[in-house]
Motif scaffolding. Sequence first.
Motif, short mmCIF file in Angstrom:
data_model
loop_
_atom_site.label_atom_id
_atom_site.label_comp_id
_atom_site.label_asym_id
_atom_site.label_seq_id
_atom_site.Cartn_x
_atom_site.Cartn_y
_atom_site.Cartn_z
N SER A 134 -4.74 5.32 -0.05
CA SER A 134 -3.34 5.63 0.23
C SER A 134 -2.60 4.36 0.67
O SER A 134 -3.22 3.38 1.06
N GLN A 151 -1.08 3.89 3.40
CA GLN A 151 -1.42 3.61 4.80
C GLN A 151 -2.76 2.87 4.89
O GLN A 151 -2.92 1.96 5.70
N GLU A 152 -3.72 3.26 4.05
CA GLU A 152 -5.02 2.58 4.06
C GLU A 152 -4.90 1.16 3.53
O GLU A 152 -5.57 0.26 4.02
#
Length: 158
Positions: free
Chosen positions: A83, A85-86
């Motif tokens: 993602s 965010q990752e």
Amino acid sequence: MIHYALVCEQGHGFDSWFQDSAAFDKQAKRGLVTCPHCGSAKVEKAIMAPRLSSSKKRKAPAEVSAPVTPAPAPEKTPVAMISPQEHEFRAKLKELREHLTKNADNVGPKFPEEARKMHYGEIEHRSIYGEASPKDARDLAEEGIEFHPLPILPDERN
């Protein structure tokens, strides 16, 4: 330098180079050797035929008795989508590592000794990084000396 064929707990085969056999053992114990396919840190050496060198040039055999067939590839390989965010978290870990290695003194294998001297006030405190065996790390932690492993991402192997 030494070349090892490696295999993870999922059966994925890959290879890597190490400074020597002790370097592989240290990195594997610290979980730094990971499978590029699934990210597993449970990695061990695979059986390899030794490479022998000779000063004489060898002639190719006239005929081969049996063809060598490679091991079948696994039908499915674990994969993941990361993602945004990752991706950001990964970038921050990389940034942290770069900041630490750029702004701290590399004391190499003297890390446990230098950390103790700072902790007990024998030398001035400063940012350092280096190497510590699992036993050295346990001993430092038991003495109450605060330290943290440098973040290493799977695609940043030495």
